[in-house]
Scaffold this motif. Structure first.
Motif, PDB file in Angstrom:
ATOM      1  N   ASN A 247      10.415   4.916   8.884  1.00  0.00           N
ATOM      2  CA  ASN A 247      10.147   4.126   6.977  1.00  0.00           C
ATOM      3  C   ASN A 247      11.173   3.153   7.053  1.00  0.00           C
ATOM      4  O   ASN A 247      10.360   2.706   6.772  1.00  0.00           O
ATOM      5  CB  ASN A 247       8.946   5.572   6.778  1.00  0.00           C
ATOM      6  CG  ASN A 247       8.418   4.636   5.080  1.00  0.00           C
ATOM      7  OD1 ASN A 247       7.766   3.839   5.873  1.00  0.00           O
ATOM      8  ND2 ASN A 247       9.139   4.820   4.344  1.00  0.00           N
TER       9      ASN A 247
ATOM     10  N   TYR B  66       9.940  -0.699   6.888  1.00  0.00           N
ATOM     11  CA  TYR B  66       9.882  -0.965   5.704  1.00  0.00           C
ATOM     12  C   TYR B  66      11.241  -2.287   5.014  1.00  0.00           C
ATOM     13  O   TYR B  66      10.818  -3.543   4.319  1.00  0.00           O
ATOM     14  CB  TYR B  66      10.592  -0.092   3.967  1.00  0.00           C
ATOM     15  CG  TYR B  66       9.829  -0.527   3.066  1.00  0.00           C
ATOM     16  CD1 TYR B  66       9.271  -0.984   2.708  1.00  0.00           C
ATOM     17  CD2 TYR B  66      10.748  -1.383   2.018  1.00  0.00           C
ATOM     18  CE1 TYR B  66       8.623  -2.055   1.262  1.00  0.00           C
ATOM     19  CE2 TYR B  66      10.986  -1.735   0.811  1.00  0.00           C
ATOM     20  CZ  TYR B  66       9.066  -2.222   0.577  1.00  0.00           C
ATOM     21  OH  TYR B  66       9.404  -2.661  -0.293  1.00  0.00           O
TER      22      TYR B  66
ATOM     23  N   CYS C  33       6.389   2.014  10.608  1.00  0.00           N
ATOM     24  CA  CYS C  33       5.916   2.591   9.467  1.00  0.00           C
ATOM     25  C   CYS C  33       4.460   3.325  10.429  1.00  0.00           C
ATOM     26  O   CYS C  33       4.410   4.865   9.154  1.00  0.00           O
ATOM     27  CB  CYS C  33       4.765   1.532   8.620  1.00  0.00           C
ATOM     28  SG  CYS C  33       5.943   0.361   8.553  1.00  0.00           S
TER      29      CYS C  33
ATOM     30  N   SER D 280       4.416   1.317   2.979  1.00  0.00           N
ATOM     31  CA  SER D 280       5.071  -0.143   3.898  1.00  0.00           C
ATOM     32  C   SER D 280       4.144  -0.161   4.995  1.00  0.00           C
ATOM     33  O   SER D 280       4.488  -1.401   5.491  1.00  0.00           O
ATOM     34  CB  SER D 280       6.348   0.722   4.790  1.00  0.00           C
ATOM     35  OG  SER D 280       6.967   2.274   4.179  1.00  0.00           O
TER      36      SER D 280
ATOM     37  N   TYR E  95       1.718  -2.485   3.253  1.00  0.00           N
ATOM     38  CA  TYR E  95       2.175  -4.364   2.800  1.00  0.00           C
ATOM     39  C   TYR E  95       2.320  -4.884   3.786  1.00  0.00           C
ATOM     40  O   TYR E  95       2.606  -6.618   3.546  1.00  0.00           O
ATOM     41  CB  TYR E  95       4.002  -3.489   2.570  1.00  0.00           C
ATOM     42  CG  TYR E  95       4.463  -4.405   1.329  1.00  0.00           C
ATOM     43  CD1 TYR E  95       3.934  -5.022  -0.195  1.00  0.00           C
ATOM     44  CD2 TYR E  95       6.665  -5.293   2.070  1.00  0.00           C
ATOM     45  CE1 TYR E  95       4.788  -5.691  -0.452  1.00  0.00           C
ATOM     46  CE2 TYR E  95       6.838  -6.460   1.308  1.00  0.00           C
ATOM     47  CZ  TYR E  95       6.072  -6.879  -0.047  1.00  0.00           C
ATOM     48  OH  TYR E  95       6.650  -7.336  -0.848  1.00  0.00           O
TER      49      TYR E  95
END
Length: 978
Positions: free
Chosen positions: A855, A859, A874, A896, A899
């Protein structure tokens, strides 16, 4: 003579609660026209329009003059006699001046020059505005909207209680009809404001019937319908809440051709996603006072002085500094007065024992006390600012304007007390200390109340209250001897009386003789403070214990922390829970231990000092030094008999007991730490000392609750282990505290714990412990923004972990370096650290650690704008965390992934993930990440073209950031302003 006027119902007036005959309808209409603009002139044309509208009579001016003349006569002092008052006017008890007037807005009469006056501008009624229910209503609303929720709720209730029905009931002119509509709109708005306050206070259940009635009357008022829906939802009636929304949506469409507004739509979406923020967050009213003294006598002069001081008006906080020697009854006096005056402090009572003279621990730092007060006042842990000054400012803001009592017990000096003083004159403060605290007196206006031992008469009253008049009268000489031996100290008298009550057949002369025999052992218990025969009293009570209880008493004298639970006491003594409960009960009955909170036990500091002095018998289980107890298991000790040993005793039992207590906390905290963070690799702990009883924690909630109760003792345990040279236990305890203290925002505590462990591990050349302590300290330093210091700690940790061949420690240190690179805008360097850590975790087969770093990589790629490349990382992290059941990891990975989707224009997928992550962050109590993900959701709405939803989401995020006192709040506020 008090005159009050009412127009929120029939136009009425009362003189001292008795109704005034105001005459016919038109005359009452004239009075209403003047009351609406009380103390302001109303021209003759305006009066004519207000009374008749467009169809005045031919001689309207003359008729008005007649009405005005009669009203002057009716309202004249001579006319306001009982005989002139009409029984036919409305006069229910609810309309008496006492009911119509809140205490803060006193009822008033016509001013001395009051009455109806004529000027060039017209006619005016001179009256104090608060004597008119309309003006009093508006003044109360203004005060309510500027007050905290508890005070606002009270003011709204008083304001709304002024309404007796339809304004100007029975009168009908065009002007009155228009004004009546305006006032009814104000009335409904006040009800809605009141409902908002009630919902914030968690009073949804009692509010529901009222909301249902009002919503049926105003079915298209979306604010009102939203309040009803929220109340239904919070009362567990989710299906009804959703049905009410759907019915309102259809009605708006059918009757207005419109959809629900953004507020109601947003509430609907939050219900569908079961957001935990919809749950009520009642404002707590702290009730922290310990129980009142079970028996209290004397102190009439001091209680009277407290009454005078606390009743005296002034512009500063009322502070009473109660001073006196240990055992003289300072705390009892403060608590007795506090409990006797609870109604004066409806907004709550805060209490803290500052441990200013605790023989086994340092005085409580003021930041710890302030933090405890903030917890009691309902401040979310993540919202607590960093630093004592900022925390004290928040504390003062929260108690401003509230009627609260703050009891600061056992203060050491003025510096310890000053940050705990509220800034509001509505609060009262009681401070107890063995010292005079001149700085508090000169610098803060404290009024000192010196406290000495009981005089002979007070002492006799006290022991009579404890033993009964009959028993005291039967042996006057023995009683006199007992009183002499106790030196007038309330603590000593209580212990003597407890012993006498436990043996009602014992002649008091025998007890007095026992004390007399111990007189040679008297000396000074505390430097510079004469304590008369207190030590003799303690020793006599101690010798009366059974041998097992005496042993437990001795061990409690060296226990760290301010209190402990039954399981910890069992480990300290090496006994079972059932065995220790029996012994603790014996100590409580002997007044040697206090159970202030159910299941948690503490000792007066003088008793703790006395217990620590007592010798434990020697045994064959001798340990050459304390460091040896940090390694292999040591044999259990069960051989002491309770007899006192001589001056040359060995402290092996006490050291072994301390290690059992440390092991109790270490093994329980280790299990709790692994429950709340499943990605951590467990430590390899030594087996606990025989006789240790770690607590069993079943789930995340139990683990968090245990940490919430025990973390002050755990911090004391780290310090105690470090001071005792038990380096391994010190750093391991710090390790167990890391996640809890981090999530609670207690970064200074986290830094202090690892710093203490670092000192001892360096002294003992424990390179592994030193590495762990460096890594733990860096975590706190990153949160505190001290990135250079954090980098130095991490680089030292990596060097040590590499030297020791510890792969897991090295990878986690690299994660910390990655976060530092991220914060310092070095994305490629951060990616390099994360990739290196991921490789190490995969080689070790550590799925939880691998998910964490997957992760982190994903990110970082998102931040670099490489969205397609980020998705696989992710998604894999999310799947691994879901497989492991780790909610915090799922929330982070979901944010994440969302996004990345959001920036690729896949808005529906992003919205679903964002909302799920927000809910998970709420569940695990991570407010900062909740705010951050909420900002991301707002940005997604903005990108999708839903500006209204974006702005509303940003406002929710801003509220969270402001609660956290986070610097990102300024940037988001500027964004909203633009």
């Amino acid at each position: 003579m008090g005159v009050e006027f009412g127009i929120l119902g029939e136009v009425s007036a009362w003189a001292d609660g008795r109704p005034i005959n105001l005459g016919p309808a038109r005359q009452r209409c004239v009075l209403a026209a003047l009351l609406v603009d009380a103390n302001h002139p109303v021209s003759l044309d305006q009066l004519t329009d207000r009374v008749w509208g467009d169809a005045p009579p031919q001689r309207a001016a003359g008729t008005l003059h007649s009405y005005l003349s009669r009203l002057r006569s009716v309202l004249s002092p001579s006319a306001l006699s009982p005989s002139a008052l009409s029984p036919s006017a409305l006069s229910p008890s609810a309309l008496s001046p006492s009911a119509l007037s809140p205490s803060a807005l006193s009822p008033s009469a016509l001013s001395p020059s009051g009455g109806i006056h004529r000027s060039a501008a017209g006619y005016l009624l001179r009256v104090r505005e608060e004597a008119v229910d309309l003006h009093r209503f508006r003044a109360l609303l203004a005060r309510a909207r500027a007050s905290d929720d508890l005070e606002a709720a009270r003011l709204y209730e008083v304001a709304l209680g002024l309404w007796r029905g339809e304004p100007f009931a029975g009168l009908d002119t065009p002007w009155l009809a228009a004004l009546r509509h305006t006032l009814q709109t104000e009335h409904l708005s006040a009800w809605l404001d009141h409902h908002d306050v009630q919902l914030r206070l968690g009073r949804h259940a009692e509010l529901l019937p009222e909301l249902a009635v009002l919503a049926d009357r105003h079915p298209l008022d979306e604010r009102l319908v939203g309040q009803l829906i929220l109340a239904l939802y919070r009362n567990g009636r989710q299906a009804e809440a959703l049905d009410r929304y759907e019915r309102t949506r259809r009605r708006l469409a059918d009757e207005l051709g419109a959809d629900p507004g953004p507020g109601l739509r947003r509430l609907h979406l939050r219900m569908l996603s079961a957001e935990t923020t919809l749950a009520p967050r009642p404002v707590p009213v702290p009730r922290q006072l310990p129980q009142p003294p079970p028996s209290f006598a004397g102190r009439s002069r001091e209680l009277a002085a407290l009454d005078r001081i606390m009743a005296a008006p002034g512009d500063t906080v009322v502070i009473s500094a109660i001073g006196g020697t240990g055992g003289v009854g300072k705390t009892w006096l403060a608590l007795h007065w506090a409990h006797a005056n609870l109604p004066r402090f409806p907004d709550g009572q805060l209490y803290v024992n500052l441990r200013g003279f605790d023989p086994s621990d340092a005085p409580m730092p003021p930041e710890t006390a302030v933090r405890g007060f903030l917890d009691a006042l309902g401040v979310d842990a993540a919202a607590v600012p960093v630093g004592l000054e900022a925390q004290a400012a928040l504390y003062r803001s929260l108690v401003a304007g509230k009627r609260m009592l703050i009891v600061l017990d056992n203060a050491r000096d003025t510096d310890q007390v000053t940050p705990l003083l509220p800034g509001s004159p509505s609060c009262a403060v009681l401070v107890t200390s063995r010292r005079l605290l001149p700085g508090l007196i000169t610098g803060h206006g404290a009024r000192p109340i010196p406290l000495d031992a009981f005089d002979p008469e007070e002492a006799r009253q006290a022991i009579t209250g404890l033993l009964g008049e009959e028993r005291v009268r039967a042996e006057p000489d023995a009683v006199a001897d007992l009183l002499d031996r106790c030196g007038g100290l309330p603590l000593a008298l209580g212990i003597v009386a407890a012993r006498a009550r436990m043996h009602p057949g014992f002649p008091l002369a025998v007890l007095a003789g026992q004390l007399r025999e111990d007189s040679s052992r008297l000396d000074l218990l505390d430097a510079g403070e004469q304590t008369a025969s207190l030590r003799a009293v303690f020793s006599w009570s101690y010798r009366a214990l059974t041998p097992p209880a005496a042993r437990l008493f001795r061990l409690l004298g060296s226990a760290f922390g301010t209190d402990l639970g039954g399981a910890a006491a069992a480990s300290l003594a090496g006994l079972t829970g059932g065995e220790v409960r029996v012994l603790l009960g014996e100590l409580v009955r002997a007044h040697l231990v206090t159970e202030n909170v159910a299941g948690r036990f503490t000792m007066h500091d003088l008793l703790r000092a006395y217990a620590a002095e007592q010798h434990l018998p020697t045994t064959t289980a001798v340990h050459a030094d304390s460091a040896a107890l940090d390694g292999p298991s040591t044999p259990a000790v069960h051989t002491d008999s309770g007899a006192l040993d001589g001056p040359g005793f060995l402290s092996d039992q006490r050291r072994a007991a301390t290690c059992r207590l440390l092991d109790h906390y270490l093994h329980t905290a280790h299990a709790a730490a692994l429950i709340i963070n499943r990605s951590r690799q467990p430590l390899t702990l030594d087996e606990p000392q025989p006789g240790t009883s770690p607590a069993h924690l079943a789930d995340h909630d139990q683990a968090m609750e245990w940490f919430a109760t025990e973390h002050p003792t755990l911090l004391a345990a780290v310090r105690h282990a470090a001071d005792a040279g038990l380096g391994t236990r010190a750093w391991q305890l710090g390790w167990t505290l890391s996640d809890y203290l981090d999530r609670q925002g207690r970064w200074l505590d986290l830094l202090a714990a690892h710093s203490a462990a670092l000192d001892v591990t360096r002294r003992q050349a424990d390179r592994f412990g030193e590495a762990q302590s460096h890594a733990g300290a860096s975590r706190a330093l990153i949160r505190l923004g001290r990135l250079d210091d954090a980098r130095a700690d991490l680089e030292r940790a990596i060097a040590l972990f590499t030297e020791l061949g510890d792969r897991d420690g090295r990878t986690r240190a690299h994660l910390g370096l990655g976060f530092i690179h991220q914060k310092q805008d070095r994305p490629r360097a951060a990616l390099e650290e994360f990739h290196q850590a991921l490789t190490l975790h995969r080689e070790a087969g550590n799925e939880a650690g691998a998910a964490l770093f997957l992760n982190s990589i994903g990110y970082q790629l998102v931040l670099l704008g490489e969205y397609e490349e980020a998705i696989p990382y992710c998604q894999e992290a999310l799947d691994l965390h879901a497989k492991l059941g780790y909610r915090h990891g799922q929330a982070s990975a979901g944010d994440s992934l969302a996004y990345a989707y959001h920036h690729l224009g896949r808005f529906a997928e992003a919205a679903e993930l964002y909302r799920r992550s927000i809910g998970l962050f709420q569940e695990v109590g991570d407010r900062w990440h909740e705010a951050d993900t909420t900002v991301h959701l707002g940005e997604m709405y903005d990108a999708a073209g839903d500006r209204a939803a974006a702005l509303d989401t940003f406002r929710r995020a801003l509220e969270l950031l402001e609660q956290l006192n986070h610097p990102d709040a300024d940037r988001l506020r500027a964004r909203l302003a633009g």
